[in-house]
Enzyme design. Structure first.
Site, PDB file in Angstrom:
ATOM      1  CG  ASP A  14      -0.393  -0.413   2.423  1.00 12.46           C
ATOM      2  OD1 ASP A  14       1.133  -0.275   2.615  1.00 12.46           O
ATOM      3  OD2 ASP A  14      -0.871  -0.728   3.393  1.00 12.46           O
ATOM      4  CG  ASN A  22      -8.086  -0.944  12.204  1.00 16.93           C
ATOM      5  OD1 ASN A  22      -7.181  -1.678  12.034  1.00 16.93           O
ATOM      6  ND2 ASN A  22      -8.426   0.373  11.540  1.00 16.93           N
ATOM      7  CG  HIS A  50      -5.273  -1.823   9.226  1.00 13.75           C
ATOM      8  ND1 HIS A  50      -5.344  -0.364   8.956  1.00 13.75           N
ATOM      9  CD2 HIS A  50      -4.108  -2.056   9.481  1.00 13.75           C
ATOM     10  CE1 HIS A  50      -4.154  -0.010   9.344  1.00 13.75           C
ATOM     11  NE2 HIS A  50      -3.392  -1.140   9.807  1.00 13.75           N
ATOM     12  CD  GLU A  57      -8.088   1.198   7.703  1.00 17.88           C
ATOM     13  OE1 GLU A  57      -7.859   0.500   8.661  1.00 17.88           O
ATOM     14  OE2 GLU A  57      -7.508   2.380   7.870  1.00 17.88           O
TER      15      GLU A  57
HETATM   16  P1  PGA Z   1       2.604  -1.358  12.818  1.00 20.66           P
HETATM   17  O1  PGA Z   1       1.344  -1.172  11.794  1.00 20.66           O
HETATM   18  O2  PGA Z   1       3.536  -2.135  12.305  1.00 20.66           O
HETATM   19  O3  PGA Z   1       3.296   0.171  12.831  1.00 20.66           O
HETATM   20  O4  PGA Z   1       2.113  -1.540  14.261  1.00 20.66           O
HETATM   21  C1  PGA Z   1       0.868  -2.188  11.628  1.00 20.66           C
HETATM   22  C2  PGA Z   1      -0.372  -2.245  10.448  1.00 20.66           C
HETATM   23  O5  PGA Z   1      -0.925  -1.080  10.613  1.00 20.66           O
HETATM   24  O6  PGA Z   1      -0.325  -2.809   9.666  1.00 20.66           O
END
Ligand code: PGA
Length: 251
Positions: A74, A145, A147, A152
């Site tokens: 992404d 959350n 995702h 999302e």
């Molecule tokens: P993080 O993010 O590695 O910064 O915890 C993980 C994600 O949102 O996929």
């Protein structure tokens, strides 16, 4: 029947990252000995930083990435490649500047594509993945959350690479890096759940107490769009690589 995703709990984030790096290293060198390329799907965020450090170390010890093709999950929409928070920058600083991957083998969605061209651009990204032979191994993190990529809560699992809106939790988690929630881009280009499920193998990394609850929820049997990571239950070769804190709520 085995349950997926499988999960492995390591004493530390370093140990989990080393295990996944070793798996990736073996895949890269096996393919190289067969004179074949290997296609990796890659993730950003704080979680995979140790993985990329370990892959860099393996390269210094002699592992070549000359046969590796990558596709990142992404990118924030509206950020050019030179923006310090762009995933383009992240991937180069954390990995690509330190290994011998040919620059033309690197694919990261371009957050600078104008709105009118996005649909074609996303379709082209999917085509490039297919032309490369499909993703052999997809690395994922997981948001608090649930995702995966920027899929999302509520994400349509049938979508390939597409433009999506960031959820409030995601914006909040990114606020510090951008110097305030108001500066966080509201949209992103992301591989879809469909793209992720088409990868031949999926490895999800999660570390720390803040991920323990979502790790438990996402591994609880039952698929729901409210927790996009639950779609990995539909994948027959998926593994969570966890540290003890992230795995603390698993029975
Ligand atoms: P993080 O993010 O590695 O910064 O915890 C993980 C994600 O949102 O996929």
């Amino acid at each position: 029947m085995p349950q997926f995703p499988a999960h492995r709990i390591f004493p530390t984030p370093d140990a989990a990252s080393e295990a996944l790096a070793a798996e990736i290293g073996d895949l890269v060198s096996t393919r190289s000995s067969e004179d074949r390329s290997v296609v990796l799907g890659l993730a950003t965020g704080s979680t995979p930083i140790r993985l990329y450090a370990e892959l860099t170390r393996l390269h210094r010890e002699g592992l070549s990435f000359s046969n590796v093709i990558t596709f990142n999950l992404d990118e924030y929409l509206g950020l050019g490649r030179d923006h310090p928070e762009s995933y383009w920058q992240f991937m180069h600083v954390r990995l690509f500047d330190h290994i011998d991957i040919p620059p033309e083998n690197i694919h990261i969605p371009d957050g600078g594509i104008p709105d009118g061209e996005l649909e074609g651009y996303c379709a082209g990204y999917e085509e490039a993945i297919s032309e490369a032979g499909g993703i052999d191994l997809q690395v994922l993190g997981i948001g608090r959350n649930g995702h995966i990529g920027f899929n999302e809560p509520g994400a349509d699992p049938n979508l390939p690479t597409h433009v999506t809106k960031l959820n409030e939790v995601t914006i909040g988690d990114a606020a510090e890096a951008f110097g305030g929630a108001g500066n966080v881009p509201r949209r992103a280009i992301t591989m879809g759940v469909k793209t992720i499920l088409e990868a031949r193998r999926v490895a999800l990394l999660a570390f720390g107490e803040s991920k323990a609850e979502i790790v438990r929820l996402s591994l609880s049997p039952g698929v729901t769009s409210q927790i996009p990571a639950t779609y990995l239950q539909l994948h027959r070769d998926s593994t969570y690589f966890l540290d003890q804190d992230a795995g603390a709520q698993l029975g």
